[in-house]
Enzyme design. Structure first.
Site, short mmCIF file in Angstrom:
data_model
loop_
_atom_site.label_atom_id
_atom_site.label_comp_id
_atom_site.label_asym_id
_atom_site.label_seq_id
_atom_site.Cartn_x
_atom_site.Cartn_y
_atom_site.Cartn_z
N ASP A 100 0.84 -0.97 0.31
CA ASP A 100 -0.21 0.10 0.07
C ASP A 100 0.74 1.69 -0.07
OD1 ASP A 100 -2.56 1.21 0.43
OD2 ASP A 100 -1.96 1.95 2.23
N ASP A 135 -2.16 -0.97 6.47
CA ASP A 135 -2.38 -0.22 7.33
C ASP A 135 -3.93 0.12 8.19
OD1 ASP A 135 -2.13 2.91 5.77
OD2 ASP A 135 -0.26 2.37 6.69
N GLU A 137 16.03 -47.58 6.33
CA GLU A 137 15.97 -48.94 6.71
C GLU A 137 14.85 -49.81 6.54
OE1 GLU A 137 14.04 -47.45 10.69
OE2 GLU A 137 15.47 -46.15 11.11
#
Length: 878
Positions: free
Chosen positions: A295, A619, A688
């Site tokens: 803005d 804002d 694994e």
């Protein structure tokens, strides 16, 4: 009417309590997977392991709840923003009522300093001026008129005979009739838009996609290995237990808590940089941002009007200084050439063009050497009724009154004039305040024994009051256009020092033209550098404003946002465009002017449809819908309204636009760290799985038991992944080569690295297992468990960087990883030598030579990854 239309208030949403926030922390597919895994483990009788999983999930939820806190609702903030009383005319008398009781048809009394209680049509105006910047984004207060306007469907900024709920009366007075209350007001419409807006931050979407991938992988791999094991004659119970253990291994139990830890650490670092993060997951979106929509008023500019340029008697002067600080140097600008841009703002064919500007050397001057400049400053001081004062508490200058007149006052102070002395030595004899019709402010003051008339106003109005030839008038009009093209709001001034003896505006004598004041909303000092850093980081910055397109263009150009070849879109153009057409235009557009809150929302939504992660700063109340709709809303902490702060995900405590760039760097660091942890967890889990798969297909016994898999997953991984989450921030994160987050948080490079890590891990472990199997199964199981553990220790250090050798990295920059490595070594020693753990994990004591073999084989993961990193570095250089 109260029964018909309801109270003049916004709908109140239910405030979320801590229990609601707490249970929301469990709303994740990954959490659901872990809960199912925990239930299965409990069913198999592994109570301790099940409790560990639940403890991890519980701790994760507690941390998330603390961080979010008891969040306020945006609609409640909107309500707080507009709470006020109203003075209305009822039964021929003025009465003060709660603004909630105002109804359509009420006559509202409007007085300076008050807040407008509802949307109303002005029916009487005495120099009524409204500050509606929080609603529309306009940088200067707007005069309101009582006359009819016949045009239909005008945007809020052009409705000059309307006042709106939540805006402020700067000066003047008037009366208005209420035409809309509650959710029917402009601010009410915004509240409804916010109520229905939904968004999902990128990290949350990534985790959801990753969870789906894990779920598919778990079901597929576990089912496949379970069936293969049965086909090879393994016992049903053994294979079921192994399948469950592998499922638990594949599911990264530590990922939720590690992600929360990474985000919380990043939030802490961002707070030190004056960026307050309200939602943990939102912070990572900053690192992925490709567009920052800012803005203008209050974000790019300080919302402090200053006289920046003065033209008088053929000379241009530039006035320095910051904001309302009454200090600043003055420069003479010689030979200023006219450069008039005749582009049509509403033409589809309009193309922003580069302008060849002659480089002009400014000359620092002493104002006392230029009487015409002193006269301009004195005239400004004579006509300025505003007050500017320094707030010790806020450590900054504040104004009381009209911002334009405050700018004139500060200009006069910079050249040595003091308001108190002017008022005492040159008192006012007569005054005509600025009027929407006359468009000027006139004052007669007593100067010595004579009357001195000064007039300041719109250039077109002042030029009518002075006697000029056609050539002179044309020249002044060109100068006025040039200054406007520079993004300046231009005022003209004139005077009469020939004993002006009139006291009526109708008998005003002909005036002597003095010159022009060029007023500008000053650019925030950090903006240029912040925009430059944004571009270096590969982030596009666009400006969205309610101001006129030419003013917006100049401000954006000064900030470095607008470049030659960029396009400018106005609200009217956006209104007429389809979403597809707007999407095509966004690629080259850097400035959006004369936009409404609806236009802002449309712009943000189209950016997101294009797949671009967008951060929006703002804002004002008018910014709230787009702050909610953007991937990341950023509000200003000092000047921002409560609405903007509540709608945003991040609040800049110092209102410093540059803090956004620092926050982006932190966001990218968070993203990189998350990837490191995911790489580590997935590579060890797959190692694994592949180790067991090789044994099954080759007809060997299982090289890892269910309890051993859980030991590796919770003990070895559990410490090392948390330590890896504390990895310090890398250098060079703000570079244009930054890659967008992949859908599953796993990119092609991570896949390559996993393969490089998994292959030596699985092959090496199986090699050790089958070598020791000929002597003793328990010894073989112990060696495979220990070798895999060492592989994981080394792998954690491998994952610190994707291109730097572990020998180039300072190990002491992550003392957490050093500590975690020492802990897991100690725990593995206990697993091998402690009798109780030997029974639980089915292990046996190892000799020094056994450890030497395990370390030698496990070191392959470092050697192979170092080779990959070497070629990766050199290929990138080439």
């Amino acid at each position: 009417r109260l029964r018909k239309y309801g109270l003049n208030k916004l709908p109140e949403a239910k405030v979320e309590g801590l229990p609601t926030i707490f249970f929301r922390q469990f709303q994740s597919p990954l959490i659901y997977l872990l809960l199912v895994a925990a239930l299965i483990i409990f069913y198999l009788g592994e109570v301790v392991d099940g409790l560990i999983i639940l403890a991890v999930l519980l701790f994760n939820a507690v941390v998330g709840t603390i961080q979010e806190g008891k969040a306020k609702n945006t609609l409640l903030a909107l309500k707080k923003f507009v709470e006020t009383n109203a003075t209305v005319l009822r039964g021929g008398k003025e009465v003060i009522i709660s603004d909630e009781e105002v109804v359509v048809g009420d006559i509202i009394i409007l007085q300076e300093g008050e807040k407008v209680p509802t949307d109303a049509r002005v029916i009487l105006s005495h120099n009524l001026k409204i500050d509606q910047s929080a609603l529309t984004g306009e940088s200067v207060p707007v005069y309101k008129i009582a006359e009819r306007i016949f045009e239909q469907n005008l945007p809020v900024v052009d409705q000059k005979n309307m006042v709106f709920k939540g805006t402020y009366i700067v000066s003047g007075s008037g009366e208005a009739i209420a035409v809309a209350t509650g959710v029917k007001t402009e601010i009410g419409k915004i509240s409804q838009e916010i109520a229905v807006l939904e968004k999902e931050v990128p990290l949350k979407a990534n985790i959801r996609q990753l969870s789906r991938l894990i779920m598919i992988a778990v079901l597929s791999i576990s089912s496949f290995l379970f069936l293969v094991g049965l086909l090879f004659g393994k016992p049903l119970k053994t294979m079921f237990t192994t399948a469950v253990a592998l499922s638990v291994s594949i599911i990264p139990e530590g990922l939720p808590i590690v992600m929360t830890l990474i985000l919380a650490t990043g939030v802490w670092r961002m707070t030190k940089r004056n960026a307050l993060v309200k939602r943990l997951q939102a912070v990572e979106a900053l690192g992925q941002a490709k567009v920052i929509a800012v803005d203008k008023t209050g974000t790019i500019t300080k919302n402090e009007l200053v006289v920046q340029k003065v033209y008088t008697r053929g000379k241009f002067f530039e006035v320095g200084g910051v904001g309302y600080d009454p200090k600043g140097r003055v420069y003479l600008i010689p030979n200023a050439n006219l450069r008039i841009d005749t582009n049509d703002a509403n033409s589809e064919k309009r193309k922003a063009r580069s302008e060849k500007v002659e480089v002009i050397d400014k000359q620092l001057i002493s104002p006392l050497d230029f009487p015409e400049l002193i006269l301009a400053a004195k005239t400004a001081g004579f006509c300025a009724n505003a007050r500017v004062y320094f707030s010790e508490k806020e450590n900054q200058y504040r104004l009381s009154g009209d911002p334009t007149e405050a700018a004139l006052l500060v200009f006069s102070q910079k050249l040595g004039f003091q308001r108190e002395i002017i008022e005492r030595e040159q008192p006012i004899l007569w005054e005509s305040p600025f009027d929407y019709k006359t468009k000027f402010h006139a004052i007669v003051r007593q100067v010595n024994s004579e009357r001195f008339l000064t007039v300041i106003g719109a250039p077109e109005a002042i030029l009518k009051l002075v006697k000029l030839s056609k050539k002179e008038r044309k020249g002044l009009e060109l100068i006025f256009q040039q200054m406007s093209q520079e993004g300046l709001r231009v005022l003209a001034f004139a005077y009469n020092d020939k004993s002006a003896d009139f006291l009526k505006i109708e008998t005003m004598p002909k005036l002597t033209f003095g010159g022009f004041y060029g007023i500008k909303d000053s650019l925030r000092p950090e903006v240029k550098e912040a925009v430059r850093r944004s571009k270096e980081a590969g982030i596009k910055v666009v400006m969205i404003t309610g101001d006129y397109w030419l003013t917006a263009k100049v401000i954006a150009k000064e900030a470095g946002i607008y470049q030659a070849g960029d396009e400018i879109l106005t609200g009217q153009e956006i209104e007429e465009m389809t979403l597809k057409k707007l999407s095509q235009k966004l690629a080259k557009t850097t400035v959006f002017a004369r936009v409404t809150p609806e236009h802002k929302l449309k712009i943000i939504q189209v950016y997101r449809q294009r797949g671009e992660i967008v951060a929006m700063t703002g804002d004002g109340v008018n910014d709230a819908p787009s702050l909610v709709a953007a991937d990341l809303g950023v509000a200003m902490g000092k000047i921002g309204t409560e609405v903007a702060k509540e709608a945003a995900d991040v609040v800049l405590l110092d209102d410093n636009f540059g803090s956004i760039i620092s926050a982006i760097e932190e966001g990218r660091s968070i993203y990189k760290t998350i990837k490191k942890v995911i790489l580590y967890l997935f590579s060890t889990s797959l190692g694994e799985v592949l180790t067991i798969s090789i044994a099954l297909f080759l007809g060997y016994p299982l090289p890892l038991l269910a309890g051993q898999i859980i030991w590796l997953n919770f003990v070895t991984d559990g410490f090392l992944d948390v330590a890896l989450a504390m990895e310090p921030k890398e250098r060079g994160l703000l570079r244009s080569q930054w890659q967008k987050s992949s859908r599953y948080l796993v990119d092609s490079l991570m896949v390559q690295r996993m393969l490089v890590m998994v292959l030596p891990m699985s092959v090496g472990t199986f090699f050790i297992f089958q070598k020791y199997l000929v002597f003793d199964l328990t010894k073989a199981l112990t060696m495979s468990l220990t070798t895999l553990a060492i592989f994981q220790w080394f792998n954690a250090w491998n994952c610190r960087s994707e291109n730097k050798s572990i020998f180039q990295l300072n190990p002491f920059t992550n003392i957490w990883l050093i500590g975690a490595t020492l802990i897991v070594i100690l725990l593995q020693l206990l697993a091998v030598y402690q009798p109780t753990l030997q029974k639980i994990l089915q292990t046996t004591a190892l000799t020094f030579s056994d450890w030497l073999v395990a370390f030698t084989v496990a070191s392959l993961i470092i050697i192979i990854e170092e080779i990959r990193k070497f070629f990766y570095r050199n290929l990138r250089v080439v």
